[in-house]
Design a protein around this motif. Structure first.
Motif, PDB file in Angstrom:
ATOM      1  N   ILE A 137       0.861  -1.188   0.000  1.00 49.74           N
ATOM      2  CA  ILE A 137       0.000   0.000   0.000  1.00 49.74           C
ATOM      3  C   ILE A 137       0.892   1.230   0.000  1.00 49.74           C
ATOM      4  O   ILE A 137       1.713   1.421   0.903  1.00 49.74           O
ATOM      5  CB  ILE A 137      -0.931  -0.004   1.211  1.00 49.74           C
ATOM      6  CG1 ILE A 137      -1.915  -1.184   1.110  1.00 49.74           C
ATOM      7  CG2 ILE A 137      -1.698   1.315   1.316  1.00 49.74           C
ATOM      8  CD1 ILE A 137      -2.826  -1.346   2.300  1.00 49.74           C
ATOM      9  N   GLU A 182      -7.675   3.689   2.258  1.00 45.61           N
ATOM     10  CA  GLU A 182      -8.889   3.385   2.998  1.00 45.61           C
ATOM     11  C   GLU A 182     -10.097   4.059   2.359  1.00 45.61           C
ATOM     12  O   GLU A 182     -11.178   3.461   2.268  1.00 45.61           O
ATOM     13  CB  GLU A 182      -8.749   3.819   4.453  1.00 45.61           C
ATOM     14  CG  GLU A 182      -9.918   3.414   5.326  1.00 45.61           C
ATOM     15  CD  GLU A 182      -9.626   3.611   6.800  1.00 45.61           C
ATOM     16  OE1 GLU A 182      -9.773   2.638   7.568  1.00 45.61           O
ATOM     17  OE2 GLU A 182      -9.241   4.733   7.186  1.00 45.61           O
ATOM     18  N   LEU A 198     -11.229   2.146  -0.689  1.00 49.12           N
ATOM     19  CA  LEU A 198     -11.991   0.960  -0.325  1.00 49.12           C
ATOM     20  C   LEU A 198     -13.396   1.336   0.132  1.00 49.12           C
ATOM     21  O   LEU A 198     -14.381   0.681  -0.223  1.00 49.12           O
ATOM     22  CB  LEU A 198     -11.273   0.195   0.786  1.00 49.12           C
ATOM     23  CG  LEU A 198      -9.957  -0.488   0.413  1.00 49.12           C
ATOM     24  CD1 LEU A 198      -9.281  -1.026   1.674  1.00 49.12           C
ATOM     25  CD2 LEU A 198     -10.190  -1.624  -0.582  1.00 49.12           C
ATOM     26  N   PHE A 203     -11.601  -3.649   4.109  1.00 52.56           N
ATOM     27  CA  PHE A 203     -10.196  -3.969   3.876  1.00 52.56           C
ATOM     28  C   PHE A 203     -10.034  -4.571   2.483  1.00 52.56           C
ATOM     29  O   PHE A 203     -11.021  -4.903   1.814  1.00 52.56           O
ATOM     30  CB  PHE A 203      -9.670  -4.968   4.922  1.00 52.56           C
ATOM     31  CG  PHE A 203      -9.676  -4.457   6.335  1.00 52.56           C
ATOM     32  CD1 PHE A 203      -8.767  -3.484   6.745  1.00 52.56           C
ATOM     33  CD2 PHE A 203     -10.592  -4.942   7.249  1.00 52.56           C
ATOM     34  CE1 PHE A 203      -8.777  -3.014   8.046  1.00 52.56           C
ATOM     35  CE2 PHE A 203     -10.614  -4.481   8.552  1.00 52.56           C
ATOM     36  CZ  PHE A 203      -9.704  -3.506   8.956  1.00 52.56           C
ATOM     37  N   ASP A 262      -3.247  -3.670   7.199  1.00 55.76           N
ATOM     38  CA  ASP A 262      -4.083  -2.579   7.677  1.00 55.76           C
ATOM     39  C   ASP A 262      -4.107  -1.524   6.571  1.00 55.76           C
ATOM     40  O   ASP A 262      -3.258  -1.522   5.674  1.00 55.76           O
ATOM     41  CB  ASP A 262      -3.521  -2.001   8.985  1.00 55.76           C
ATOM     42  CG  ASP A 262      -2.271  -1.170   8.780  1.00 55.76           C
ATOM     43  OD1 ASP A 262      -2.377   0.062   8.850  1.00 55.76           O
ATOM     44  OD2 ASP A 262      -1.202  -1.760   8.502  1.00 55.76           O
ATOM     45  N   ASN A 263      -5.064  -0.638   6.604  1.00 56.18           N
ATOM     46  CA  ASN A 263      -5.279   0.250   5.460  1.00 56.18           C
ATOM     47  C   ASN A 263      -4.232   1.340   5.293  1.00 56.18           C
ATOM     48  O   ASN A 263      -4.251   2.070   4.300  1.00 56.18           O
ATOM     49  CB  ASN A 263      -6.675   0.862   5.541  1.00 56.18           C
ATOM     50  CG  ASN A 263      -7.760  -0.149   5.223  1.00 56.18           C
ATOM     51  OD1 ASN A 263      -7.537  -1.100   4.486  1.00 56.18           O
ATOM     52  ND2 ASN A 263      -8.943   0.040   5.801  1.00 56.18           N
TER      53      ASN A 263
END
Length: 334
Positions: free
Chosen positions: A227, A233, A236, A243, A258-259
């Motif tokens: 990422i 985030e 998404l 996620f 995690d984002n």
């Protein structure tokens, strides 16, 4: 995830490979019970002097492998702030907190270092492993755990030094294929090129309780992805996903973060069911299947995924090992 030694305030009272109550007896002996109450024969009542927690490794093939989770089996009296603080203190990707552990229907809450989750896979399996251990179960048991307004059924079976645990995630909900522009945005946010996409399967949002954008990629795409944008985030969220789950359907093997891209998950049980359901729907795999993850974190893991019946509930399972027990002497920051 990596752990930098023991957290302050915690006392480790027993170490590697706590047995499930049957030593290495495997499946011998009578069935355990999910209905025992604290203080009843076979249920280990809490001791005074601290808040007990267990470290459980899930989806590995031996202790000190797979995805670790902190399980607090006696979380009565803890509010959300305290649960979040304890998760951060242990530097866990996730921790799970149980109340009513000796009742027919214990309740659970799951936290990451950032927030509470409505659903997660390996914490629920780890919690069931601890319930099996505390009940003194020697063979097979079944547990019904309340989580965010739903009942989750989990079976546990003694197996060597550990357990085999399997969760009924219910039926998967699969969305329509994502628009090409949305897929391009996800690929770019992962530092990937269009030719890293696996064209055999569509990208879509899928869920058995926690919505994932499942993005099929090539083996090269899986290996190089990271990422690399601050608004991942938000990308998404626009798609209705919490996620991302990156999937190489050829092996199959997955990755998730995690984002913010700071922490890579070792084995994402809540994504395994949706990813498998997508592969089944589009004819890319048969049930049961083994989904691999964690290779890029140095903790290779395997999740077994099967359907109870064609088009029916998705069951996700794997091995679990209780590896440590500790006590927090203080759980109030005030």
């Amino acid at each position: 995830m990596a752990r930098d030694g023991l957290p302050p305030g915690a006392v480790i009272s027993s170490g590697a490979a706590i047995s499930s109550g049957a030593g290495d007896a495997g499946d011998a002996g009578g069935a355990g019970s999910a209905r025992r109450s604290p203080g009843a024969p076979g249920f280990a009542a809490p001791e005074a002097g601290g808040r007990r927690w267990f470290q459980v490794d899930v989806f590995g093939d031996a202790p000190l492998s797979g995805n670790g989770v902190a399980v607090f089996p006696e979380a009565e009296g803890l509010d959300a702030g305290a649960m979040l603080a304890l998760t951060r203190e242990l530097r866990q990707f996730e921790a799970i907190f149980l109340t009513g552990a000796g009742t027919p229907n214990p309740a659970a809450r799951i936290f990451t270092e950032e927030e509470e989750l409505a659903f997660a896979g390996h914490p629920m399996l780890g919690a069931a492993a601890v319930l099996h251990h505390l009940a003194g179960a020697t063979a097979q048991s079944r547990w019904e755990i309340s989580l965010a307004g739903r009942e989750v059924g989990i079976s546990t079976r003694s197996e060597g030094r550990g357990l085999f645990v399997e969760m009924d995630q219910g039926e998967a909900v699969l969305g329509a294929p994502l628009p090409e522009g949305a897929v391009a945005g996800l690929l770019a946010g992962l530092g990937l090129k269009p030719d890293h996409r696996c064209g055999k399967l569509p990208a879509l949002v899928a869920s058995t309780g926690l919505p994932y954008a499942v993005l099929p990629v090539t083996a090269g795409g899986l290996a190089t992805a990271r990422i690399c944008v601050e608004d991942f985030e938000a990308r998404l969220s626009k798609l209705g996903a919490k996620f991302l789950y990156l999937l190489d359907p050829e092996l199959p093997e997955g990755r998730s973060w995690d984002n913010h891209g700071r922490i890579e998950d070792i084995a994402t049980g809540s994504a395994a069911g949706p990813a498998a359901a997508m592969m089944w729907r589009y004819g890319a795999a048969a049930s049961p299947l083994t989904l691999r993850q964690g290779r890029f974190t140095g903790r290779p893991s395997e999740m077994t995924v099967r359907q109870a019946r064609p088009g029916g509930p998705v069951l996700v399972g794997g091995r679990a090992f209780l590896v440590a027990e500790g006590r927090f002497l203080q759980t109030d920051a005030a």
